[in-house]
Design an enzyme around this catalytic site. Structure first.
Site, PDB file in Angstrom:
ATOM      1  N   CYS A 266       0.836  -1.202   0.000  1.00 33.87           N
ATOM      2  CA  CYS A 266       0.000   0.000   0.000  1.00 33.87           C
ATOM      3  C   CYS A 266       0.868   1.247   0.000  1.00 33.87           C
ATOM      4  O   CYS A 266       0.443   2.312  -0.391  1.00 33.87           O
ATOM      5  CB  CYS A 266      -0.863   0.053   1.251  1.00 33.87           C
ATOM      6  SG  CYS A 266      -2.447  -0.724   1.075  1.00 33.87           S
TER       7      CYS A 266
ATOM      8  N   CYS B  92      -4.286   6.797   0.832  1.00 30.19           N
ATOM      9  CA  CYS B  92      -3.201   5.852   1.128  1.00 30.19           C
ATOM     10  C   CYS B  92      -2.466   6.189   2.408  1.00 30.19           C
ATOM     11  O   CYS B  92      -1.963   5.308   3.077  1.00 30.19           O
ATOM     12  CB  CYS B  92      -2.217   5.759  -0.037  1.00 30.19           C
ATOM     13  SG  CYS B  92      -1.238   7.233  -0.297  1.00 30.19           S
TER      14      CYS B  92
END
Lengths: 172, 390
Positions: free
Chosen positions: A34, A103
């Site tokens: 991620c 994110c």
């Protein structure tokens, strides 16, 4: 520079960095795929967050988010802390770049996991690892946004028609 | 405050001599090189002189083989799409590599939507293509091979002459994206066996917005831009004479000073790589030790993320580039670094250092001291570092 002054201040002078060895609750979010990882450690006293520390692997905004989150949460009661959202953190930082909102802005998620860990421990549920969320969850009621231009897109979209960006598998 | 620039892969300053000829060109109010009166002729003479200097830099046989463009991106788009259009009906297959610049990747992606097939080859862990793989990938439908000369993220140089020999034997056109190489390392288009070669002026301290495409005489290619008959009918539009004059001067200087520049840049990189282990541990060098640009070093620093390092270095007075997903705008790990076999976490901690003519060993030494502090600060903050060492 893409970041606000508040973000840069928290990035350059992060508050509450570190580990609490005898923490009452630990929460971990993200993974390197991620881009960012955050771990939050809590020391709870009389139902109140007495101490909070973080460790973060990530970009400038991820570090600033972690730092700001600890500042917001410190001294709050568990019930108050439960109400802290990722948006609260981003607002306190006077905003984050759109493509970082999904994110890097995971601080409140890590806090909620740490609180859950604390409560589980109190209830006698133990686990060898900290409470952990491996995958980035789709928390927008099934609705995703393009990380580049923020328009709403389908969860399965691999391409954003609005800005012509390819999205791969990991868009949020 | 200007930063010390270790990000010369992103931008180079104009050399003073280049600046001067461009200022003179602006003050000269030159006419249109296509105009047939004497003022037009004067402009055309300047255009020709720049073309000769530029052809000299890459050892093109004939200056007419140089097509001036708006830079590397246009040159690459022109080479790929221009060949595809010109070879319609002869084949629909193109061979490339997994580590190309987006200008190549996206041009090919566009062609895929017009029923072209693309074979993209992997690099080995040192970042190089095996020429035999190119040979195996070529079919009777192949119209073009496009492999970059040097990589913009690692600086690693590909065995272009060998690939070119194979393409020529197989009678397939060969394009190389040499945007980060031309003007930095010696380039001879005849030795490289290329039909098409893309380059950009800013790489050799000329202006941005100017570049060129080398088109070997006899190569079938369509223009990307249609209109007038400029650039030997290969690129329509009145020439950007001021920029082209700047590129011509930059090309002349790059050819003249190539050896001295190369030595200076390589000295800086060697010093950096030799000293680095005295300052930090647990890192990966992604740049080929031998086959690479003299000025580029790609370093993946483990357990930390590149954008954070870049921001802290900025604060300490240094400009660097990072290939971290978080900083590239794409929010995805670099396809180049993943192709080398790096994990996502390691790719995240990647800095690209590109030294320049004005840099000194002393600057590199100060940089290393700052880097050590920054890496220490960020690792202390990193949950990955704790997990590994604890």
């Amino acid at each position: 520079m893409i970041y606000s002054q508040v973000v840069m201040d928290h990035f350059k002078n992060p508050r509450n960095v570190g580990v609490i060895e005898d923490a009452d609750g630990v929460g971990e979010v993200g993974n390197p795929l991620c881009g960012d990882m955050m771990t939050i450690y809590l020391k709870i006293n009389d139902n109140r967050i007495d101490d909070i520390k973080f460790q973060t692997f990530g970009c400038g905004s991820a570090i600033a988010v972690s730092s700001m989150l600890t500042e917001i949460a410190k001294g709050k009661t568990i019930d108050e802390a439960r109400k802290i959202t990722n948006k609260d953190v981003a607002d306190a930082l006077e905003g984050l770049p759109k493509n970082k909102l999904h994110c890097s802005n995971l601080g409140a998620d890590a806090l909620q996991l740490a609180i859950k860990d604390y409560e589980d421990r109190k209830a006698g549920i133990t686990r060898p690892e900290p409470a952990r969320k491996e995958e980035h969850e789709h928390t927008h009621d099934g609705q995703c946004r393009c990380p580049y231009c923020d328009v709403e897109i389908s969860e399965k979209a691999s391409f954003c028609d609005a800005c012509q960006h390819e999205l791969g598998d990991e868009h949020h | 405050m200007k930063l010390i620039n270790f990000d010369h892969i992103s931008a180079n300053p104009l050399l003073p001599e280049v600046k001067q000829v461009m200022i003179d060109a602006i003050n000269g109010d030159y006419h249109n090189p296509s105009s047939q009166h004497s003022d037009g002729d004067a402009a055309a003479a300047l255009l020709d002189a720049a073309r000769e200097a530029t052809a000299g830099l890459i050892h093109a046989e004939n200056p007419k083989e140089i097509v001036f463009t708006s830079g590397g991106t246009e040159s690459i788009n022109h080479a790929i799409k221009g060949v595809a259009m010109a070879t319609q009906g002869k084949g629909n297959h193109i061979v490339t590599s997994n580590i190309e610049h987006n200008a190549v990747i996206r041009s090919l992606k566009r062609l895929k939507s017009f029923k072209y097939d693309v074979t993209s080859l992997s690099v080995d862990s040192s970042g190089r293509i095996n020429p035999e793989d190119v040979e195996k990938a070529i079919t009777d439908k192949t119209i073009l091979v496009s492999i970059m000369h040097s990589n913009n993220e690692t600086g690693t140089i590909q065995p272009i002459a060998d690939i070119g020999r194979i393409a020529r034997e197989k009678k397939v056109l060969f394009h190389t994206d040499a945007v980060d190489s031309v003007g930095v390392v010696p380039i001879d288009v005849r030795e490289l066996n290329v039909d098409l070669l893309s380059f950009a002026s800013n790489t050799f301290y000329g202006p941005t917005g100017v570049g060129g495409l080398y088109v070997r005489r006899g190569t079938r290619i369509f223009p990307l831009l249609e209109g007038g008959v400029q650039e030997n009918n290969k690129r329509a539009g009145t020439e950007n004479l001021t920029g082209i004059i700047g590129m011509g001067k930059a090309a002349e200087l790059a050819a003249r000073d190539m050896d001295a520049r190369y030595r200076h840049l390589l000295d800086l990189k060697r010093y950096f790589l030799a000293e680095l282990p005295n300052y930090i541990d647990e890192y990966i060098i992604n740049t080929h030790p031998e086959h690479s640009l003299p000025h580029v070093a790609s370093v993946s620093i483990q357990y930390i993320e590149g954008e954070s390092v870049m921001l802290m270095l900025d604060d300490a007075g240094f400009a660097v580039s990072t290939r971290s997903a978080c900083a590239t705008g794409s929010l995805r790990a670099s396809h180049v670094l993943l192709s080398l076999g790096l994990s996502h976490a390691d790719a995240q901690g990647t800095l690209v250092l590109a030294f320049g003519l004005e840099n000194t060993t002393d600057e590199v030494s100060r940089f290393l001291a700052e880097l050590k502090n920054i890496v220490g600060t960020l690792r202390n903050m990193s949950p990955l570092y704790k997990n590994t060492t604890g």
